[in-house]
Scaffold this motif. Structure first.
Motif, PDB file in Angstrom:
ATOM      1  N   ASP A 111      11.363 -15.515  -4.017  1.00 27.86           N
ATOM      2  CA  ASP A 111      12.302 -14.447  -3.676  1.00 27.86           C
ATOM      3  C   ASP A 111      11.597 -13.099  -3.534  1.00 27.86           C
ATOM      4  O   ASP A 111      10.376 -12.979  -3.730  1.00 27.86           O
ATOM      5  N   LYS A 112      12.372 -12.071  -3.175  1.00 24.89           N
ATOM      6  CA  LYS A 112      11.825 -10.736  -2.928  1.00 24.89           C
ATOM      7  C   LYS A 112      11.185 -10.137  -4.170  1.00 24.89           C
ATOM      8  O   LYS A 112      10.196  -9.406  -4.075  1.00 24.89           O
ATOM      9  N   ALA A 113      11.744 -10.436  -5.325  1.00 26.64           N
ATOM     10  CA  ALA A 113      11.189  -9.903  -6.579  1.00 26.64           C
ATOM     11  C   ALA A 113       9.777 -10.434  -6.816  1.00 26.64           C
ATOM     12  O   ALA A 113       8.881  -9.694  -7.246  1.00 26.64           O
ATOM     13  N   TRP A 114       9.571 -11.727  -6.531  1.00 30.32           N
ATOM     14  CA  TRP A 114       8.241 -12.326  -6.691  1.00 30.32           C
ATOM     15  C   TRP A 114       7.254 -11.700  -5.724  1.00 30.32           C
ATOM     16  O   TRP A 114       6.109 -11.406  -6.093  1.00 30.32           O
ATOM     17  N   ILE A 115       7.692 -11.496  -4.478  1.00 24.22           N
ATOM     18  CA  ILE A 115       6.819 -10.885  -3.462  1.00 24.22           C
ATOM     19  C   ILE A 115       6.400  -9.488  -3.896  1.00 24.22           C
ATOM     20  O   ILE A 115       5.220  -9.130  -3.844  1.00 24.22           O
ATOM     21  N   LYS A 116       7.364  -8.698  -4.367  1.00 23.51           N
ATOM     22  CA  LYS A 116       7.049  -7.334  -4.815  1.00 23.51           C
ATOM     23  C   LYS A 116       6.080  -7.353  -5.994  1.00 23.51           C
ATOM     24  O   LYS A 116       5.121  -6.569  -6.041  1.00 23.51           O
ATOM     25  N   GLU A 117       6.305  -8.261  -6.927  1.00 22.16           N
ATOM     26  CA  GLU A 117       5.417  -8.374  -8.093  1.00 22.16           C
ATOM     27  C   GLU A 117       3.991  -8.701  -7.670  1.00 22.16           C
ATOM     28  O   GLU A 117       3.031  -8.128  -8.198  1.00 22.16           O
ATOM     29  N   GLN A 118       3.852  -9.604  -6.704  1.00 16.73           N
ATOM     30  CA  GLN A 118       2.529  -9.981  -6.227  1.00 16.73           C
ATOM     31  C   GLN A 118       1.839  -8.821  -5.506  1.00 16.73           C
ATOM     32  O   GLN A 118       0.647  -8.559  -5.715  1.00 16.73           O
ATOM     33  N   VAL A 119       2.569  -8.146  -4.641  1.00 17.42           N
ATOM     34  CA  VAL A 119       1.990  -7.007  -3.912  1.00 17.42           C
ATOM     35  C   VAL A 119       1.481  -5.958  -4.891  1.00 17.42           C
ATOM     36  O   VAL A 119       0.348  -5.472  -4.779  1.00 17.42           O
ATOM     37  N   MET A 120       2.310  -5.608  -5.873  1.00 10.08           N
ATOM     38  CA  MET A 120       1.916  -4.567  -6.829  1.00 10.08           C
ATOM     39  C   MET A 120       0.761  -5.042  -7.715  1.00 10.08           C
ATOM     40  O   MET A 120      -0.084  -4.235  -8.123  1.00 10.08           O
ATOM     41  N   HIS A 121       0.703  -6.346  -7.973  1.00  7.30           N
ATOM     42  CA  HIS A 121      -0.407  -6.893  -8.761  1.00  7.30           C
ATOM     43  C   HIS A 121      -1.738  -6.666  -8.040  1.00  7.30           C
ATOM     44  O   HIS A 121      -2.721  -6.199  -8.656  1.00  7.30           O
ATOM     45  N   TYR A 122      -1.770  -6.961  -6.740  1.00  5.18           N
ATOM     46  CA  TYR A 122      -3.023  -6.809  -5.998  1.00  5.18           C
ATOM     47  C   TYR A 122      -3.353  -5.343  -5.738  1.00  5.18           C
ATOM     48  O   TYR A 122      -4.529  -4.968  -5.712  1.00  5.18           O
ATOM     49  N   LEU A 123      -2.340  -4.508  -5.573  1.00 13.14           N
ATOM     50  CA  LEU A 123      -2.601  -3.067  -5.447  1.00 13.14           C
ATOM     51  C   LEU A 123      -3.135  -2.508  -6.763  1.00 13.14           C
ATOM     52  O   LEU A 123      -3.996  -1.621  -6.769  1.00 13.14           O
ATOM     53  N   THR A 129      -1.969   1.532  -6.517  1.00 11.70           N
ATOM     54  CA  THR A 129      -0.513   1.561  -6.641  1.00 11.70           C
ATOM     55  C   THR A 129       0.048   2.941  -6.325  1.00 11.70           C
ATOM     56  O   THR A 129       1.161   3.065  -5.811  1.00 11.70           O
ATOM     57  N   HIS A 130      -0.741   3.977  -6.596  1.00 14.85           N
ATOM     58  CA  HIS A 130      -0.269   5.349  -6.354  1.00 14.85           C
ATOM     59  C   HIS A 130      -0.123   5.650  -4.868  1.00 14.85           C
ATOM     60  O   HIS A 130       0.568   6.602  -4.490  1.00 14.85           O
ATOM     61  N   ALA A 131      -0.764   4.850  -4.014  1.00 10.83           N
ATOM     62  CA  ALA A 131      -0.740   5.105  -2.568  1.00 10.83           C
ATOM     63  C   ALA A 131       0.057   4.042  -1.821  1.00 10.83           C
ATOM     64  O   ALA A 131      -0.075   3.905  -0.608  1.00 10.83           O
ATOM     65  N   ALA A 132       0.924   3.317  -2.522  1.00  8.03           N
ATOM     66  CA  ALA A 132       1.640   2.195  -1.921  1.00  8.03           C
ATOM     67  C   ALA A 132       2.452   2.593  -0.690  1.00  8.03           C
ATOM     68  O   ALA A 132       2.565   1.810   0.264  1.00  8.03           O
ATOM     69  N   ASP A 133       3.000   3.806  -0.675  1.00  7.89           N
ATOM     70  CA  ASP A 133       3.874   4.229   0.424  1.00  7.89           C
ATOM     71  C   ASP A 133       3.138   4.983   1.531  1.00  7.89           C
ATOM     72  O   ASP A 133       3.749   5.395   2.519  1.00  7.89           O
ATOM     73  N   LYS A 134       1.850   5.180   1.376  1.00  7.61           N
ATOM     74  CA  LYS A 134       1.088   5.931   2.386  1.00  7.61           C
ATOM     75  C   LYS A 134       0.702   5.039   3.563  1.00  7.61           C
ATOM     76  O   LYS A 134       0.505   3.837   3.407  1.00  7.61           O
ATOM     77  N   LYS A 135       0.563   5.642   4.726  1.00 10.17           N
ATOM     78  CA  LYS A 135       0.067   4.946   5.910  1.00 10.17           C
ATOM     79  C   LYS A 135      -1.467   5.021   5.923  1.00 10.17           C
ATOM     80  O   LYS A 135      -2.054   5.921   5.296  1.00 10.17           O
ATOM     81  N   PRO A 136      -2.127   4.099   6.637  1.00 10.23           N
ATOM     82  CA  PRO A 136      -3.596   4.100   6.655  1.00 10.23           C
ATOM     83  C   PRO A 136      -4.231   5.422   7.055  1.00 10.23           C
ATOM     84  O   PRO A 136      -5.287   5.790   6.523  1.00 10.23           O
ATOM     85  N   ASP A 137      -3.597   6.176   7.967  1.00 10.46           N
ATOM     86  CA  ASP A 137      -4.204   7.445   8.383  1.00 10.46           C
ATOM     87  C   ASP A 137      -4.035   8.548   7.345  1.00 10.46           C
ATOM     88  O   ASP A 137      -4.527   9.660   7.524  1.00 10.46           O
ATOM     89  N   GLU A 138      -3.361   8.242   6.241  1.00 14.63           N
ATOM     90  CA  GLU A 138      -3.163   9.216   5.173  1.00 14.63           C
ATOM     91  C   GLU A 138      -4.101   8.973   3.990  1.00 14.63           C
ATOM     92  O   GLU A 138      -4.025   9.695   2.996  1.00 14.63           O
ATOM     93  N   ILE A 139      -4.954   7.968   4.084  1.00 10.54           N
ATOM     94  CA  ILE A 139      -5.865   7.666   2.980  1.00 10.54           C
ATOM     95  C   ILE A 139      -7.305   7.629   3.488  1.00 10.54           C
ATOM     96  O   ILE A 139      -7.553   7.537   4.688  1.00 10.54           O
ATOM     97  N   SER A 140      -8.260   7.689   2.566  1.00 11.54           N
ATOM     98  CA  SER A 140      -9.678   7.754   2.920  1.00 11.54           C
ATOM     99  C   SER A 140     -10.199   6.396   3.366  1.00 11.54           C
ATOM    100  O   SER A 140      -9.547   5.358   3.194  1.00 11.54           O
ATOM    101  N   GLY A 141     -11.416   6.401   3.922  1.00 14.46           N
ATOM    102  CA  GLY A 141     -12.044   5.158   4.356  1.00 14.46           C
ATOM    103  C   GLY A 141     -12.239   4.174   3.222  1.00 14.46           C
ATOM    104  O   GLY A 141     -12.030   2.964   3.386  1.00 14.46           O
ATOM    105  N   GLY A 142     -12.643   4.689   2.067  1.00 18.72           N
ATOM    106  CA  GLY A 142     -12.828   3.814   0.916  1.00 18.72           C
ATOM    107  C   GLY A 142     -11.522   3.188   0.451  1.00 18.72           C
ATOM    108  O   GLY A 142     -11.479   2.012   0.066  1.00 18.72           O
ATOM    109  N   MET A 143     -10.447   3.973   0.507  1.00 17.63           N
ATOM    110  CA  MET A 143      -9.130   3.456   0.124  1.00 17.63           C
ATOM    111  C   MET A 143      -8.660   2.388   1.105  1.00 17.63           C
ATOM    112  O   MET A 143      -8.086   1.369   0.710  1.00 17.63           O
ATOM    113  N   LYS A 144      -8.910   2.616   2.398  1.00 22.41           N
ATOM    114  CA  LYS A 144      -8.538   1.616   3.405  1.00 22.41           C
ATOM    115  C   LYS A 144      -9.250   0.299   3.137  1.00 22.41           C
ATOM    116  O   LYS A 144      -8.660  -0.786   3.248  1.00 22.41           O
ATOM    117  N   GLN A 145     -10.514   0.398   2.774  1.00 21.62           N
ATOM    118  CA  GLN A 145     -11.266  -0.835   2.524  1.00 21.62           C
ATOM    119  C   GLN A 145     -10.755  -1.540   1.277  1.00 21.62           C
ATOM    120  O   GLN A 145     -10.741  -2.772   1.209  1.00 21.62           O
TER     121      GLN A 145
END
Length: 295
Positions: A111-123, A129-145
């Protein structure tokens, strides 16, 4: 001896060119155990990326084969995830959504709760986790990687393949990501194959360094086993006599046993490079399709 997770047997790759057949890779034999960190190193044109693409299933070998966990590789699959030097994030999606794409590929009926838990686990693993809502052009090269690595890990692959993942980053960011990768690999016990041109990176991260001979008909020249205690702290390692011994062994192979330039005809080199670029571009174009499985 324990059965290897990954088995490369008499692996070879030949490319057609206007001047006839070009042998890029020949007779590569390598066995890799579960949880091992392997670095591929060698001069440009020595077949490192060809090996990686064959394991990923982006190329099919013209000779020999690749076995992953008892099954022959016949194309891309969820048991192998790739992190290229170019992070390949989808620019219109947030950091969270980029990782969510990978999680959904393995979610099944979760379910959606499991998906969210997994995403936040890997972030959380990559401290993003602090940049979860940012788009790639809003973060540094190291963060993108970091996000690219999280997306690859979210597929829960048996083998994580990395093609110079830190090559375009500044030295400080590169060091931070190397430390993060060591910590993640220790926690998840991933099997990792990484291409690098950085000798210190190879010695610091690896259990084995696979040194490739110059092409054409490149193959494995030497395999150096790195017997250094883990966890490894880079400042302490810099003064460790065994670390320096390993470092000198790799340098000796690269600059004494192998010439500094491989002889490759321009049109042949172009053919191989073009094929490699196509192999990398196609999965990126299909990143939202399960068959692509690219990180």
């Amino acid at each position: 001896m324990e059965k290897p997770l990954l088995d490369l047997t008499r692996l070879g790759m030949r490319f057609p060119t206007n001047d006839g057949e070009f042998i890029a890779l020949k007779n590569v034999d390598l066995q890799i155990q579960q949880g091992e960190f392997i670095s591929l190193i060698g001069h440009s044109g020595c077949g490192k990326s060809t090996v990686l693409n064959l394991v990923a299933g982006l190329y099919l070998p013209t000779d020999g084969g690749v076995i992953v966990d008892g099954r022959e590789v016949s194309g891309p699959g969820p048991d192998r995830a790739v992190v290229f030097q170019n992070h390949s994030l989808l620019p219109w999606l947030s950091v969270y959504q980029n990782v969510e794409l990978a999680v959904k590929q393995i979610a099944g009926k979760q379910d959606k709760a499991w998906i969210k838990e997994q995403v936040m686990h890997y972030l959380d693993l990559i401290q993003m986790t602090h940049a979860a809502d940012k788009k790639p052009d809003e973060i540094s090269g190291g963060m993108k990687q970091r996000v690219g690595i999280a997306r690859a890990l979210a597929l829960q692959p048996k083998v994580l393949l990395m093609d110079e993942p830190f090559g375009a980053l500044d030295a400080l960011t590169r060091a931070h990501l190397q430390d993060a990768l060591m910590a993640i690999q220790a926690e998840l016990n991933n099997t990792v194959i990484m291409i690098t041109h950085d000798v210190d990176e190879a010695v610091l991260l690896s259990d084995k360094i696979v040194m490739m001979t110059n092409g054409p008909a490149a193959t494995i020249g030497e395999v150096l086993e790195i017997d250094l205690p883990r966890p490894r702290e880079r400042v302490a390692m810099a003064n460790h006599p065994q670390y320096q011994h390993y470092r000198q062994s790799v340098l000796k192979f690269l600059y004494e046993k192998q010439s500094k330039s491989a002889v490759t005809k321009p049109e042949v080199k172009h053919a191989a490079t073009e094929a490699s670029a196509k192999a990398q571009d196609e999965p990126a174009a299909k990143a939202d399709k399960p068959a692509a499985r690219q990180a």
